[in-house]
Scaffold this active site. Sequence first.
Site, PDB file in Angstrom:
ATOM      1  N   GLU A   1      41.051  45.779  37.189  1.00  0.00           N
ATOM      2  CA  GLU A   1      40.377  44.265  36.293  1.00  0.00           C
ATOM      3  C   GLU A   1      39.650  44.768  35.640  1.00  0.00           C
ATOM      4  OE1 GLU A   1      37.380  43.487  39.846  1.00  0.00           O
ATOM      5  OE2 GLU A   1      38.507  43.354  41.415  1.00  0.00           O
TER       6      GLU A   1
ATOM      7  N   ARG B   1      22.952  36.441  44.836  1.00  0.00           N
ATOM      8  CA  ARG B   1      23.561  35.499  45.336  1.00  0.00           C
ATOM      9  C   ARG B   1      22.956  35.565  46.853  1.00  0.00           C
ATOM     10  NH1 ARG B   1      29.517  39.288  46.676  1.00  0.00           N
ATOM     11  NH2 ARG B   1      30.539  37.833  44.692  1.00  0.00           N
TER      12      ARG B   1
ATOM     13  N   LYS C   1      30.203  33.864  36.641  1.00  0.00           N
ATOM     14  CA  LYS C   1      31.209  32.685  37.811  1.00  0.00           C
ATOM     15  C   LYS C   1      30.760  31.542  37.053  1.00  0.00           C
ATOM     16  CE  LYS C   1      33.015  34.975  41.401  1.00  0.00           C
ATOM     17  NZ  LYS C   1      33.589  34.645  42.638  1.00  0.00           N
TER      18      LYS C   1
ATOM     19  N   HIS D   1      31.301  38.056  40.060  1.00  0.00           N
ATOM     20  CA  HIS D   1      32.574  38.771  40.915  1.00  0.00           C
ATOM     21  C   HIS D   1      31.765  40.440  40.559  1.00  0.00           C
ATOM     22  CE1 HIS D   1      36.081  40.468  41.229  1.00  0.00           C
ATOM     23  NE2 HIS D   1      36.198  41.115  40.221  1.00  0.00           N
TER      24      HIS D   1
ATOM     25  N   PHE E   1      42.017  29.711  51.085  1.00  0.00           N
ATOM     26  CA  PHE E   1      41.162  29.343  50.309  1.00  0.00           C
ATOM     27  C   PHE E   1      41.254  30.161  48.395  1.00  0.00           C
ATOM     28  CE2 PHE E   1      39.086  33.786  51.740  1.00  0.00           C
ATOM     29  CZ  PHE E   1      39.784  34.713  50.499  1.00  0.00           C
TER      30      PHE E   1
ATOM     31  N   TYR F   1      42.688  37.486  41.090  1.00  0.00           N
ATOM     32  CA  TYR F   1      42.396  37.524  42.312  1.00  0.00           C
ATOM     33  C   TYR F   1      43.653  37.851  43.126  1.00  0.00           C
ATOM     34  CZ  TYR F   1      37.673  35.662  42.150  1.00  0.00           C
ATOM     35  OH  TYR F   1      36.564  35.583  41.635  1.00  0.00           O
TER      36      TYR F   1
ATOM     37  N   ARG G   1      27.437  45.715  43.290  1.00  0.00           N
ATOM     38  CA  ARG G   1      27.807  45.032  44.454  1.00  0.00           C
ATOM     39  C   ARG G   1      26.315  45.085  45.096  1.00  0.00           C
ATOM     40  NH1 ARG G   1      32.590  43.153  45.694  1.00  0.00           N
ATOM     41  NH2 ARG G   1      32.380  42.837  47.844  1.00  0.00           N
TER      42      ARG G   1
ATOM     43  N   THR H   1      29.176  39.035  49.582  1.00  0.00           N
ATOM     44  CA  THR H   1      30.311  37.170  49.271  1.00  0.00           C
ATOM     45  C   THR H   1      29.457  35.828  50.188  1.00  0.00           C
ATOM     46  OG1 THR H   1      31.816  39.350  49.773  1.00  0.00           O
ATOM     47  CG2 THR H   1      32.046  36.920  49.525  1.00  0.00           C
TER      48      THR H   1
ATOM     49  N   ASN I   1      29.941  31.617  44.874  1.00  0.00           N
ATOM     50  CA  ASN I   1      29.186  32.656  44.747  1.00  0.00           C
ATOM     51  C   ASN I   1      28.355  32.597  43.662  1.00  0.00           C
ATOM     52  OD1 ASN I   1      31.255  34.101  44.339  1.00  0.00           O
ATOM     53  ND2 ASN I   1      30.899  34.700  46.491  1.00  0.00           N
TER      54      ASN I   1
HETATM   55  P1  DAT Z   1      33.725  39.203  46.596  1.00  0.00           P
HETATM   56  O1  DAT Z   1      33.877  38.770  45.905  1.00  0.00           O
HETATM   57  O2  DAT Z   1      32.225  39.583  47.850  1.00  0.00           O
HETATM   58  O3  DAT Z   1      33.981  40.894  46.312  1.00  0.00           O
HETATM   59  P2  DAT Z   1      36.122  38.902  48.250  1.00  0.00           P
HETATM   60  O4  DAT Z   1      36.903  39.724  47.215  1.00  0.00           O
HETATM   61  O5  DAT Z   1      36.478  39.314  50.091  1.00  0.00           O
HETATM   62  O6  DAT Z   1      34.289  38.464  47.898  1.00  0.00           O
HETATM   63  O7  DAT Z   1      36.602  37.357  47.745  1.00  0.00           O
HETATM   64  C1  DAT Z   1      36.658  37.204  46.922  1.00  0.00           C
HETATM   65  C2  DAT Z   1      35.630  35.763  46.601  1.00  0.00           C
HETATM   66  O8  DAT Z   1      36.743  34.718  47.370  1.00  0.00           O
HETATM   67  C3  DAT Z   1      34.285  35.288  47.099  1.00  0.00           C
HETATM   68  O9  DAT Z   1      34.124  35.870  46.077  1.00  0.00           O
HETATM   69  C4  DAT Z   1      34.408  33.938  47.104  1.00  0.00           C
HETATM   70  C5  DAT Z   1      36.196  33.675  47.634  1.00  0.00           C
HETATM   71  N1  DAT Z   1      35.865  33.736  49.294  1.00  0.00           N
HETATM   72  C6  DAT Z   1      36.034  34.878  50.445  1.00  0.00           C
HETATM   73  N2  DAT Z   1      36.116  34.708  51.903  1.00  0.00           N
HETATM   74  C7  DAT Z   1      36.066  33.679  51.148  1.00  0.00           C
HETATM   75  C8  DAT Z   1      36.224  32.785  52.412  1.00  0.00           C
HETATM   76  N3  DAT Z   1      36.085  33.041  53.381  1.00  0.00           N
HETATM   77  N4  DAT Z   1      36.155  31.203  52.489  1.00  0.00           N
HETATM   78  C9  DAT Z   1      35.703  30.794  51.228  1.00  0.00           C
HETATM   79  N5  DAT Z   1      36.427  30.909  50.208  1.00  0.00           N
HETATM   80  C10 DAT Z   1      36.160  32.505  50.386  1.00  0.00           C
HETATM   81 MG    MG Z   2      36.222  41.385  46.012  1.00  0.00          MG
END
Ligand code: DAT
Ligand code: MG
Length: 149
Positions: A126, A102, A9, A115, A57, A49, A85, A91, A112
């Site tokens: 994806e 991370r 990222k 991805h 967010f 996304y 992962r 996350t 973070n």
């Molecule tokens: P991951 O990237 O671990 O698969 P995710 O798919 O639940 O996590 O969310 C996608 C991204 O969105 C994540 O990398 C960071 C952001 N994100 C997730 N939860 C969040 C939150 N509560 N506040 C801010 N950003 C968030």
């Molecule tokens: Mg995810």
Amino acid sequence: MERTLILVKPDAMQRGLAGEILSRFERRGLRIIGLRLLQVDDALAKRHYGMHEGKPFFDGLVSYICASPIIAAVLEGTNAINAARQTMGATNPVQAAPGTIRGDLGIEIGRNLVHGSDAPESAEREIGLFFGDGGLAPWERSIDRWVFE
Ligand code: DAT
Ligand code: MG
């Protein structure tokens, strides 16, 4: 054998951590079979996304992933999705274990670093988004036998 999509990222790119991050996946034993540098636009970000649309967010997430060029990689290996992962960590970097990308390199959930696909269906979707026009180069088994078998 499984495939997963990894994105390095913009925060990781801007901090000069792309090599470090790809190296951790490589050292784990995941093989790079696709690699490209690209600038994500708003439309691709929203497709990638899409499952987070409507969350508070979402807008920040979309503008974050478009903030600089990123690296997209397809990694292949045994249980590649879960292995990647685990190597990424949780996350929220504050909760990610030390030793993970991370957990070692970040502290903000909105920055973070990386991805990784979370299931076979999302990996397929994806990989299609980022490598739908080709660009994958699966290794010949005669070559990788020396290291992986
Ligand atoms: P991951 O990237 O671990 O698969 P995710 O798919 O639940 O996590 O969310 C996608 C991204 O969105 C994540 O990398 C960071 C952001 N994100 C997730 N939860 C969040 C939150 N509560 N506040 C801010 N950003 C968030
Ligand atoms: Mg995810």
